[in-house]
Scaffold this motif. Sequence first.
Motif, mmCIF file in Angstrom:
data_model
loop_
_atom_site.group_PDB
_atom_site.id
_atom_site.type_symbol
_atom_site.label_atom_id
_atom_site.label_comp_id
_atom_site.label_asym_id
_atom_site.label_seq_id
_atom_site.Cartn_x
_atom_site.Cartn_y
_atom_site.Cartn_z
ATOM 1 N N THR A 157 147.202 116.489 42.245
ATOM 2 C CA THR A 157 147.904 115.843 43.367
ATOM 3 C C THR A 157 149.418 115.882 43.193
ATOM 4 N N ARG A 158 149.894 115.946 41.966
ATOM 5 C CA ARG A 158 151.335 116.003 41.723
ATOM 6 C C ARG A 158 151.888 117.414 41.925
ATOM 7 N N GLY A 159 151.023 118.379 41.776
ATOM 8 C CA GLY A 159 151.471 119.750 42.012
ATOM 9 C C GLY A 159 151.846 120.497 40.831
ATOM 10 N N ARG A 184 127.720 101.582 22.449
ATOM 11 C CA ARG A 184 129.147 101.752 22.161
ATOM 12 C C ARG A 184 129.576 103.208 22.345
ATOM 13 N N ARG A 185 128.794 104.136 21.800
ATOM 14 C CA ARG A 185 129.131 105.559 21.939
ATOM 15 C C ARG A 185 129.093 105.993 23.401
ATOM 16 N N SER A 186 128.148 105.467 24.160
ATOM 17 C CA SER A 186 128.056 105.816 25.579
ATOM 18 C C SER A 186 129.242 105.274 26.360
ATOM 19 N N PHE A 187 129.687 104.051 26.038
ATOM 20 C CA PHE A 187 130.891 103.502 26.662
ATOM 21 C C PHE A 187 132.097 104.386 26.369
ATOM 22 N N GLU A 188 132.223 104.811 25.111
ATOM 23 C CA GLU A 188 133.353 105.669 24.724
ATOM 24 C C GLU A 188 133.305 107.003 25.463
ATOM 25 N N MET A 189 132.118 107.599 25.576
ATOM 26 C CA MET A 189 131.964 108.873 26.277
ATOM 27 C C MET A 189 132.298 108.709 27.758
ATOM 28 N N ASN A 190 131.800 107.648 28.374
ATOM 29 C CA ASN A 190 132.063 107.369 29.779
ATOM 30 C C ASN A 190 133.568 107.239 30.011
ATOM 31 N N THR A 191 134.232 106.474 29.164
ATOM 32 C CA THR A 191 135.674 106.268 29.297
ATOM 33 C C THR A 191 136.435 107.573 29.122
ATOM 34 N N ALA A 192 136.036 108.384 28.166
ATOM 35 C CA ALA A 192 136.719 109.658 27.926
ATOM 36 C C ALA A 192 136.566 110.607 29.113
ATOM 37 N N ILE A 193 135.380 110.648 29.700
ATOM 38 C CA ILE A 193 135.147 111.524 30.858
ATOM 39 C C ILE A 193 135.982 111.066 32.049
ATOM 40 N N VAL A 194 135.972 109.757 32.313
ATOM 41 C CA VAL A 194 136.755 109.235 33.436
ATOM 42 C C VAL A 194 138.242 109.491 33.212
ATOM 43 N N ARG A 195 138.714 109.269 32.000
ATOM 44 C CA ARG A 195 140.126 109.513 31.690
ATOM 45 C C ARG A 195 140.490 110.982 31.916
ATOM 46 N N SER A 196 139.634 111.892 31.463
ATOM 47 C CA SER A 196 139.906 113.322 31.632
ATOM 48 C C SER A 196 139.945 113.727 33.101
ATOM 49 N N PHE A 197 138.981 113.257 33.874
ATOM 50 C CA PHE A 197 138.956 113.606 35.291
ATOM 51 C C PHE A 197 140.097 112.944 36.054
ATOM 52 N N HIS A 198 140.468 111.750 35.660
ATOM 53 C CA HIS A 198 141.606 111.088 36.299
ATOM 54 C C HIS A 198 142.878 111.872 36.025
ATOM 55 N N ARG A 199 143.058 112.300 34.784
ATOM 56 C CA ARG A 199 144.225 113.098 34.427
ATOM 57 C C ARG A 199 144.242 114.405 35.225
#
Length: 126
Positions: free
Chosen positions: A124-126, A103-118
């Motif tokens: 790209t928006r400038g 569960r903690r690893s899923f949460e960490m994975n999601t947080a990292i992906v969310r941060s990099f996506h942001r």
Amino acid sequence: MQPVSLFDLASQQAKWLSVRQTAVSSNIANANTPGYGMREVEPFEAVLNQTSVSMRATHPLHLAGANAVGEFNVRQVNDDHPTMPSGNTVVLENELMKSGEVRRSFEMNTAIVRSFHRMLMMTTRG
């Protein structure tokens, strides 16, 4: 040197976590099944060792990584685990701790992906 796709790595880890969660939940569900042998998934480090992602040494004393993502091996484990009188090798406390780790690893994975996506969207928006 090949580019590292963080999103591909995160996706691969999410798939691995899903397989591990299935193995752990199967162990928990069969904790009272006579003769059931505990199952475990190969560590994610072994999966990373099969990928094209590698560490680059910037100093001769630094460690280097290794090399292509394969399937995840789920295997029955019989070594260092006590066997119950019924022949079952599942230790419920250990499986519940593994469940929390997943569960903690899923949460960490999601947080990292969310941060990099942001971050990617901001660039790209400038």
